[in-house]
Design an enzyme around this catalytic site. Sequence first.
Site, PDB file in Angstrom:
ATOM      1  N   GLY A  46       0.816  -1.206   0.000  1.00 40.94           N
ATOM      2  CA  GLY A  46       0.000   0.000   0.000  1.00 40.94           C
ATOM      3  C   GLY A  46       0.847   1.251   0.000  1.00 40.94           C
ATOM      4  N   GLN A  51       2.728  10.148   1.496  1.00 36.02           N
ATOM      5  CA  GLN A  51       4.068   9.590   1.271  1.00 36.02           C
ATOM      6  C   GLN A  51       4.699  10.097  -0.027  1.00 36.02           C
ATOM      7  OE1 GLN A  51       2.638   5.371   2.187  1.00 36.02           O
ATOM      8  NE2 GLN A  51       4.787   5.294   2.801  1.00 36.02           N
ATOM      9  N   CYS A  93       7.306  -0.353   5.887  1.00 37.59           N
ATOM     10  CA  CYS A  93       6.752   0.866   5.298  1.00 37.59           C
ATOM     11  C   CYS A  93       7.699   1.366   4.212  1.00 37.59           C
ATOM     12  CB  CYS A  93       6.591   1.927   6.390  1.00 37.59           C
ATOM     13  SG  CYS A  93       5.945   3.489   5.776  1.00 37.59           S
ATOM     14  N   LEU A  94       7.143   1.756   3.075  1.00 35.92           N
ATOM     15  CA  LEU A  94       8.003   2.223   1.974  1.00 35.92           C
ATOM     16  C   LEU A  94       8.722   3.528   2.336  1.00 35.92           C
ATOM     17  CD1 LEU A  94       5.805   1.419  -1.155  1.00 35.92           C
ATOM     18  CD2 LEU A  94       7.664   0.084  -0.147  1.00 35.92           C
ATOM     19  N   HIS A 135      -2.434   0.610   8.788  1.00 35.45           N
ATOM     20  CA  HIS A 135      -1.163   1.262   8.433  1.00 35.45           C
ATOM     21  C   HIS A 135      -1.408   2.506   7.561  1.00 35.45           C
ATOM     22  CE1 HIS A 135       3.263   1.008   7.512  1.00 35.45           C
ATOM     23  NE2 HIS A 135       2.851   1.761   6.507  1.00 35.45           N
ATOM     24  N   GLU A 136      -2.283   2.366   6.566  1.00 39.03           N
ATOM     25  CA  GLU A 136      -2.520   3.492   5.648  1.00 39.03           C
ATOM     26  C   GLU A 136      -3.330   4.602   6.314  1.00 39.03           C
ATOM     27  OE1 GLU A 136      -0.631   3.534   3.203  1.00 39.03           O
ATOM     28  OE2 GLU A 136      -0.132   1.416   3.210  1.00 39.03           O
ATOM     29  N   HIS A 139      -1.022   6.688   8.234  1.00 42.97           N
ATOM     30  CA  HIS A 139      -0.287   7.654   7.395  1.00 42.97           C
ATOM     31  C   HIS A 139      -1.096   8.932   7.199  1.00 42.97           C
ATOM     32  CE1 HIS A 139       3.442   5.907   6.031  1.00 42.97           C
ATOM     33  NE2 HIS A 139       2.879   4.788   5.657  1.00 42.97           N
TER      34      HIS A 139
HETATM   35 NI    NI Z   1       3.783   3.000   5.169  1.00 45.17          NI
END
Ligand code: NI
Length: 168
Positions: A46, A51, A93-94, A135-136, A139
Amino acid sequence: MAVRPILTWGDPRLKLNSADVDAWSPELDQLVVDLFETALDEEGVGLAAPQVGVNLNIAVIDCSCGEDPAQKLILINPEITKQEGSQIGPEGCLSIPGIHEVLERPKKVTIKTRRPDGTWTEICGEDLMARAFCHEVDHLRGRLFVEYFGPVKRQVIKRRYQKQHKPS
Ligand code: NI
């Protein structure tokens, strides 16, 4: 389609509360396409708009990592409406590449989310999808998963992260 640069841990823009989407637009269609493309490029499940530096309540999830178009989910102004049980497993996480830590999340999560046309729907996810929902949504509220850990553990992770990403 374009892969956009992903902001990384320490960037203050990741800590902002994102704003709700009012009207949909072709620019937002492009943003969603780019989010999917960028997540796929980095092999992520995701990606949230903040981000890539867009502080709007939009995120994409694809638990199949590009294998099954039917699993592509677009979250717009999402809100968690129900959560049940618990799961303990690794999360990454990216925006914090190279770091995976075990984190407890609910086993089953229901979210209310808008569609591009302005109607609303509820989606229930389990396991990986439930983890991705949490998680999203975090963010979009300016929260990274490492913030669930205490200050000592967070320092250890930060040092490990900085060592891995030291310019050579
Ligand atoms: Ni993330």
